[in-house]
Design a protein around this motif. Structure first.
Motif, PDB file in Angstrom:
ATOM      1  N   MET A 270       0.845  -1.182   0.000  1.00 32.06           N
ATOM      2  CA  MET A 270       0.000   0.000   0.000  1.00 32.06           C
ATOM      3  C   MET A 270       0.891   1.247   0.000  1.00 32.06           C
ATOM      4  O   MET A 270       2.061   1.168   0.397  1.00 32.06           O
ATOM      5  CB  MET A 270      -0.938  -0.004   1.209  1.00 32.06           C
ATOM      6  N   PRO A 271       0.330   2.407  -0.408  1.00 34.85           N
ATOM      7  CA  PRO A 271       1.176   3.607  -0.490  1.00 34.85           C
ATOM      8  C   PRO A 271       1.786   4.025   0.853  1.00 34.85           C
ATOM      9  O   PRO A 271       2.788   4.721   0.874  1.00 34.85           O
ATOM     10  CB  PRO A 271       0.207   4.689  -0.981  1.00 34.85           C
ATOM     11  N   TRP A 450       9.944   9.908   6.235  1.00 33.49           N
ATOM     12  CA  TRP A 450       8.548   9.577   6.512  1.00 33.49           C
ATOM     13  C   TRP A 450       8.165   9.876   7.956  1.00 33.49           C
ATOM     14  O   TRP A 450       7.031  10.254   8.241  1.00 33.49           O
ATOM     15  CB  TRP A 450       8.256   8.112   6.143  1.00 33.49           C
ATOM     16  N   PHE A 453       7.638  13.479   7.959  1.00 39.45           N
ATOM     17  CA  PHE A 453       6.417  13.757   7.195  1.00 39.45           C
ATOM     18  C   PHE A 453       5.196  13.631   8.108  1.00 39.45           C
ATOM     19  O   PHE A 453       4.334  14.511   8.151  1.00 39.45           O
ATOM     20  CB  PHE A 453       6.305  12.773   6.030  1.00 39.45           C
ATOM     21  N   HIS A 457       2.790  16.787   9.162  1.00 43.39           N
ATOM     22  CA  HIS A 457       1.410  16.853   8.691  1.00 43.39           C
ATOM     23  C   HIS A 457       0.420  16.237   9.671  1.00 43.39           C
ATOM     24  O   HIS A 457      -0.730  16.001   9.319  1.00 43.39           O
ATOM     25  CB  HIS A 457       1.287  16.170   7.323  1.00 43.39           C
ATOM     26  N   HIS A 462      -4.139  11.092   3.913  1.00 44.92           N
ATOM     27  CA  HIS A 462      -4.379  10.946   2.468  1.00 44.92           C
ATOM     28  C   HIS A 462      -3.864   9.617   1.946  1.00 44.92           C
ATOM     29  O   HIS A 462      -4.189   9.218   0.847  1.00 44.92           O
ATOM     30  CB  HIS A 462      -3.710  12.097   1.717  1.00 44.92           C
ATOM     31  N   LEU A 463      -3.028   8.936   2.733  1.00 48.56           N
ATOM     32  CA  LEU A 463      -2.508   7.636   2.300  1.00 48.56           C
ATOM     33  C   LEU A 463      -3.335   6.485   2.886  1.00 48.56           C
ATOM     34  O   LEU A 463      -3.060   5.326   2.621  1.00 48.56           O
ATOM     35  CB  LEU A 463      -1.046   7.485   2.731  1.00 48.56           C
ATOM     36  N   ARG A 464      -4.317   6.830   3.689  1.00 48.30           N
ATOM     37  CA  ARG A 464      -5.141   5.803   4.311  1.00 48.30           C
ATOM     38  C   ARG A 464      -6.169   5.303   3.304  1.00 48.30           C
ATOM     39  O   ARG A 464      -7.013   6.054   2.817  1.00 48.30           O
ATOM     40  CB  ARG A 464      -5.835   6.376   5.536  1.00 48.30           C
ATOM     41  N   SER A 465      -6.100   4.025   2.993  1.00 47.37           N
ATOM     42  CA  SER A 465      -6.965   3.450   1.969  1.00 47.37           C
ATOM     43  C   SER A 465      -8.404   3.352   2.460  1.00 47.37           C
ATOM     44  O   SER A 465      -8.669   3.144   3.645  1.00 47.37           O
ATOM     45  CB  SER A 465      -6.443   2.065   1.598  1.00 47.37           C
ATOM     46  N   ALA A 466      -9.349   3.517   1.528  1.00 46.22           N
ATOM     47  CA  ALA A 466     -10.772   3.395   1.847  1.00 46.22           C
ATOM     48  C   ALA A 466     -11.139   1.965   2.215  1.00 46.22           C
ATOM     49  O   ALA A 466     -12.254   1.701   2.669  1.00 46.22           O
ATOM     50  CB  ALA A 466     -11.615   3.854   0.665  1.00 46.22           C
ATOM     51  N   VAL A 467     -10.191   1.038   2.042  1.00 44.80           N
ATOM     52  CA  VAL A 467     -10.458  -0.362   2.362  1.00 44.80           C
ATOM     53  C   VAL A 467     -10.810  -0.513   3.836  1.00 44.80           C
ATOM     54  O   VAL A 467     -11.534  -1.424   4.226  1.00 44.80           O
ATOM     55  CB  VAL A 467      -9.230  -1.237   1.990  1.00 44.80           C
TER      56      VAL A 467
ATOM     57  N   TYR B 193     -12.862  -0.775  -3.750  1.00 46.88           N
ATOM     58  CA  TYR B 193     -12.373   0.556  -3.365  1.00 46.88           C
ATOM     59  C   TYR B 193     -11.432   1.173  -4.397  1.00 46.88           C
ATOM     60  O   TYR B 193     -10.889   2.244  -4.167  1.00 46.88           O
ATOM     61  CB  TYR B 193     -11.720   0.528  -1.985  1.00 46.88           C
ATOM     62  N   ASP B 203     -12.954   6.531  -3.978  1.00 45.75           N
ATOM     63  CA  ASP B 203     -12.677   5.232  -3.360  1.00 45.75           C
ATOM     64  C   ASP B 203     -13.745   4.845  -2.340  1.00 45.75           C
ATOM     65  O   ASP B 203     -13.740   3.733  -1.825  1.00 45.75           O
ATOM     66  CB  ASP B 203     -11.280   5.210  -2.727  1.00 45.75           C
ATOM     67  N   LYS B 204     -14.635   5.782  -2.047  1.00 47.60           N
ATOM     68  CA  LYS B 204     -15.752   5.475  -1.138  1.00 47.60           C
ATOM     69  C   LYS B 204     -17.020   5.400  -1.964  1.00 47.60           C
ATOM     70  O   LYS B 204     -17.560   6.407  -2.379  1.00 47.60           O
ATOM     71  CB  LYS B 204     -15.853   6.545  -0.058  1.00 47.60           C
ATOM     72  N   PRO B 266      -5.639   6.065  -2.387  1.00 50.04           N
ATOM     73  CA  PRO B 266      -4.644   5.043  -2.038  1.00 50.04           C
ATOM     74  C   PRO B 266      -5.086   3.668  -2.535  1.00 50.04           C
ATOM     75  O   PRO B 266      -6.218   3.268  -2.320  1.00 50.04           O
ATOM     76  CB  PRO B 266      -4.628   5.084  -0.500  1.00 50.04           C
ATOM     77  N   ARG B 267      -4.192   2.978  -3.208  1.00 53.61           N
ATOM     78  CA  ARG B 267      -4.493   1.667  -3.760  1.00 53.61           C
ATOM     79  C   ARG B 267      -3.216   0.855  -3.820  1.00 53.61           C
ATOM     80  O   ARG B 267      -2.123   1.415  -3.780  1.00 53.61           O
ATOM     81  CB  ARG B 267      -5.113   1.802  -5.147  1.00 53.61           C
TER      82      ARG B 267
END
Lengths: 513, 513
Positions: A270-271, A450, A453, A457, A462-467, B193, B203-204, B266-267
């Motif tokens: 994942m990113p 990272w 980073f 921030h 923004h890197l958290r997946s919708a999964v 997603y 993604d949602k 994110p994917r």
């Protein structure tokens, strides 16, 4: 050119000295909740480097531990624990029962292994509880205004502290055996080509291997439950809400994975999963004079290491190794005690100054050091992820794996001679080493980037997946598949009914005619 | 602070000037087979930079093209094509029929869109055939001893040349509509997603959206077949073996993806997929004096661009925009012709020298320029990936999307005023822009690194996933699932039979008693 190879037993480790570019404009406060043992090494390296760059780094460690301690560039906060150093040492020494060569029944072996795991687990749980339920410590930490938490989530103490204090988390880890890291990051890992922990498989599996791997994958949720059962309870008591470790970990901002496509097999990421394997490949400490002359022998030398976990071997095993080493022309340097001693001895040799075939050893990842210095290996894994790591290296043709319990002087000699005489091992490791070292950015530098980073921030949302918002029915689109199947079925049934009706009417009409 | 926003119509583009560190020790030969239109821009930037660092870069382009041409740091090899510049221009002008506001029936619209696609496709196929079946050109290329091929695989001409010459491929691309890039890289992309091309989803997704997205995903193999039908035939003729485009692409060494987690969602990614989005964020050209004074107005200004593909708009549409622009205090700068002219005008303004709210515009990715300079947008997508890109940006709350066909002066004015007055748009884009620009390594630098990596190591085989050796039954472990289901079923059946037998025997015994 003389021949050199490494005999790796178990996991080694390494400290990373301060190095890298000047500190950036942003300076913040970092809370570090490390894990003990070899896991400490990577986290310490990053904590040191962050401190060196001007961040205020606070490391929380128990008063008694295997190896955790103060450093030049960070401050430590200690907390009392209800055990002493002698007890910790006795738990560590239980390794010796597991690798005993004496005739043990299968039941005995399992019993020994289980007893060892239980002792270590208990030590971990007690340590975690001593931190989390130390109210004055937690409220002290809450008042410090930290920007983020750096931790190894295999022991999720730091993750729980981060959740409690509402701070984003940077994870630095080698992996969690039940793949909880991968799952909590929302990362797909198809069992068809992603080999599971403890299987020793590569990414190319036979049907039988794929079946076993799939079974292990299916059992992972259960394994995670068992592994983190006690921590789920701790989480409930500590946080006062119904939240499990898996959920806590899924909130992590960044996963710094101590993996490398060269050591591992290519798999999806994942990113917010960043491979930082080989984090201490560039370590260079001055070599003591006695060793400098020692390593320049005619036949090269063999480095023999037991890693960080095993402080001694059973006498029978020791004699097997000593006897084999007596029968080869290469010099052998080894040690059973004091992991850090030999690190400091061997790390002194820079790639250019070293005589042909000489090598640095000891690493948090068996094989990484051999990879780092392009030296083939004979590997004798003991526990944890070591068997898997050894198999992976062997599958790349850079070394040979032996079993610690069944190893004999003959089999060890055979392995040593094979690896020393067959030039393919050397060629393979040289190729792999060249790939491993060809990076656009130093892994420690990347880890610092990272970490900063996330501090800058306040996370990495923004890197958290919708999964993470999907349940497993939604994830696999089982509801969609059910709908589509129903639609198709209804369509087929209606068509058939219509056709039947038409045919019947046609039949009637014909009859009437 | 004055307000500024961008009205983006269609895709823009940008050249990247030579910049970066000194060339590395390794110098090799790179063959570049670019794609025309906005796709050319990124490939040209990388080709230029590779040449500037001392590699011998050869770019193969047709004698007639939309915008491809020579550069300072690479040599060009041209080949004849059976069409002239006037024909290419006429194909490009067919966009105007698609965005006409005049009352068109649905059938007419579809007809126009289809005619346009057919013209472009035919142009692409003819161009590819002119290169591939130019025997003297191919044998000339074969003799040059290239180390690798750089190409945009959406038009797989370069990939076919690489296969023929046995060279590793570096792909630089925005994506392939039917997800062939993702599939050829062996990358999982769960439809639950990962929104598909042309859906405009985020993604949602709701259940309905997930259903549509899954259907699109299920239809992708068919879409790929249709899209690359002709190229599959060309592949067979050119290579003389039964190999399809999907298989050719799966051999790619590295996928440089012009995507960014900030712009996208994110994917999962494979280790050989490298996101290099924002590759021209740091472009700085000197601004002409007349513009320097122009941009410093009291109310800020609005940049209006049609992108690279559309050279003019229907008269009705033009008047809608002009009328709206007359009614707002902000100055508006726009152009219909000569994409490069305005690029060179606006790119001059560095972030620090610019007055509050001023902005650079035009980018290969609508929104990227707005993101780069933290300026909210009103987006009017026309075709290709533009509607998706616009929706993605809108979903992040950084702008408003309007439909090119139904747009009126009133709706445009409303959108402009909304975006100018509501400070949340500005706040959101500022946050996103800060994240977007916070990188450990410049995307162009990263692209150069991976291109050189592939050239140095003659590919990147260690990053090639074992997934490529699996068929879909093996990939989804359907064979394993079948086996396990059978085992469970047999076990259940046997258990039930046994129980029945036992019960019957018991019953008999009782009767006998």
């Amino acid at each position: 050119q003389t021949n050199t190879l490494i005999v790796l037993i178990g996991q080694g480790s390494n400290t990373v000295p301060a190095s890298g570019t000047a500190s950036s404009a942003f300076l913040g406060k970092l809370l570090v909740v490390p894990m003990d043992g070899s896991h400490w090494v990577g986290v310490k390296a990053l904590a040191q480097e962050m401190g060196r760059r001007g961040h205020r780094v606070t490391v929380v460690i128990p008063e008694v531990s295997i190896r955790m301690g103060p450093g030049k560039h960070y401050e430590t906060v200690t907390y009392p624990v209800p055990y002493d150093k002698a007890y910790v040492d006795s738990v560590m020494a239980s390794h010796i029962d597991v690798i005993k060569k004496t005739a043990q029944s299968f039941t005995e072996k399992i019993k020994n292994r289980f007893a060892q795991i239980q002792k270590i687990t208990s030590l971990i749980h007690t340590g975690a509880e001593s931190l989390l339920f130390n109210d004055s410590l937690i409220s002290h930490l809450a008042q410090q205004g930290f920007d983020a938490v750096l931790t190894d989530p295999m022991v999720p103490t730091g993750s729980l502290v981060a959740w409690k204090l509402g701070l984003p988390t940077i994870n630095l880890l080698r992996g969690i055996p039940c793949f909880m890291d991968v799952k909590s990051a929302g990362c797909p890992s198809p069992p068809s080509y992603v080999p599971r922990f403890f299987t020793g498989y590569t990414d190319k599996m036979s049907f039988k291997e794929r079946t076993v791997n799939t079974l292990v994958a299916l059992l992972e949720p259960l394994m995670c439950r068992l592994l983190y059962w006690h921590f789920d309870n701790i989480a409930y008591q500590f946080l006062g809400e119904e939240v499990g470790i898996a959920e806590v970990l899924s909130e992590s901002a960044i996963w710094l994975m101590r993996t490398d496509p060269i050591l591992e097999f290519p798999r999806p990421l994942m990113p917010n999963m960043v491979p930082v394997g080989g984090i201490n490949c560039n370590v260079r400490n001055p070599l003591p004079e006695d060793l400098a002359s020692w390593v320049s022998g005619e036949h090269g030398f063999i480095v023999f290491t037991l890693g960080t976990m095993v402080s001694e071997m059973p006498e029978e095993t020791t004699s097997v190794f000593l006897e084999a080493f007596r029968q080869i022309p290469q010099k052998v340097r080894g040690r059973y005690i004091s992991p850090f001693q030999i690190i400091n001895q061997y790390n002194g040799m820079g790639a250019s100054e070293r005589p042909a075939g000489s090598v640095n050893i000891l690493t948090p990842h068996p094989g990484a050091r051999g990879l780092c210095h392009a030296v083939p290996m004979v590997m004798v894994p003991i526990s944890g992820d070591q068997p898997d790591n050894a198999q992976k290296m062997a599958s790349k043709g850079v070394g040979v794996v032996l079993d610690i319990v069944s190893v004999t002087t003959e089999s060890l000699l055979q392995a040593l001679r094979d690896v020393l005489s067959d030039t393919r091992y050397k060629e393979n490791i040289q190729k792999l080493s060249a790939l491993h070292k060809d990076r656009q950015i130093d892994p420690l530098e990347l880890s610092v980037y990272w970490t900063e980073f996330v501090m800058r921030h306040k996370g990495a949302k923004h890197l958290r997946s919708a999964v993470h918002d999907l349940n497993w029915i939604q994830y696999f689109c089982l509801d969609v598949i059910a709908l589509l199947t129903t639609v198709v079925l209804v369509f087929v049934i209606l068509t058939v009914k219509c056709l039947k009706l038409c045919l019947r009417n046609l039949g009637r009409k014909r009859k009437q005619d």
